[in-house]
Enzyme design. Structure first.
Site: not given
Length: 271
Positions: A94, A220, A248
């Site tokens: 991320d 995701d 995710h």
């Protein structure tokens, strides 16, 4: 698990390094890597997971973070403690992608490989917000989940972003087990806003000298595949892997698939 080569077919040899350093994404902490750390250690690797400033068990108030340098200081400290000849495989998830990129620029000789997991893999002069917002206009769930915090008053820019806990399962953990979602609900913290806005400055000589690998997460909802592919196309890595059935948070939803890819990457001899 499947990979697509952006260069040549990889040559598999013994790992250049057996030391992984894991960097969490926005709102997460070192705690999110517990399955990955266990699997890597069981496979004989040394593993460190870092709590960035204002994350995990850090005592810093997230709203007080004003720069990417301040946010990644615990990671910089980790690198300063490495031996002169020691190299690591640096992994970012991320927003952790921007964080590892910052450190790759500072310590290129200490990073054997860099792995971006559904991560912000930026070009120089780009911010994480730039990379994601260009493609995120239609992501209504992300927009609904964001809660901007204004520690300096509403007349000033936001200081951090929190996420609506009632939407976390659908946004981040749509394929993850209930126990891991509960762990996240009690452990996640706001994301400092200034580092997300900061434009990254990296060079071909430093950042560009580190072999990069990208792992796409195909289910995701937070950073959709289209956004991941846009970053890959604008800044091509050595190889791109993908994990089917992963939300995710592949360290929760597909830990063994993620582990297999990380071990495979450790054995690849880059060009």
């Amino acid at each position: 698990m499947r990979f697509q080569g952006t260069l040549h077919e990889p040559k598999i040899e013994s790992p250049e390094t057996s030391h992984f350093v894991l960097v969490h994404g926005g709102g997460f902490g070192a705690w999110c890597w517990y399955k990955t750390m266990t699997l890597l250690k069981e496979s004989g690797f040394k593993v460190d997971a870092v709590d960035l400033t204002g994350s995990g068990v850090s005592s810093c108030d997230t709203n007080s973070i004003t720069s990417l340098e301040q946010y990644v200081k615990p990671l910089i400290d980790t690198f300063n403690e490495l031996g002169n000849e020691e190299k690591v495989i640096l992994v970012g998830h991320d927003f952790g992608g921007a964080c590892i990129s910052y450190v790759m620029e500072l310590f290129p000789s200490k990073v054997a490989k860099a792995v971006f997991i559904a991560a912000t893999m930026l070009t120089s002069g780009q911010s994480a917000l730039d990379a994601i917002s260009q493609q995120m206009g239609s992501n209504d769930l992300m927009q609904q989940a964001q809660i901007f915090l204004y520690a300096n008053g509403k007349q000033n820019p936001p200081t951090s972003i929190d996420l609506d806990r009632t939407l976390l399962r659908d946004l981040l953990f749509n394929q993850s087990a209930a126990k891991d979602v509960e762990l996240a609900l009690i452990s996640m913290r706001p994301i400092p806003f200034a580092p997300v806005l900061e434009k990254l400055s990296v060079s071909d000589e430093n950042y560009g000298s580190v072999p990069r690998f990208y792992i796409k997460t195909l289910q995701d909802c937070a950073i959709p595949v289209s956004v991941q592919e846009a970053m890959i196309n604008s800044n091509p890595p050595e190889l791109v892997f993908e994990i089917k059935g992963s939300d995710h948070a592949p360290f929760f939803s597909k830990p063994r698939a993620l582990h297999r890819i990380l071990v495979e990457i450790s054995k690849i001899t880059p060009r």
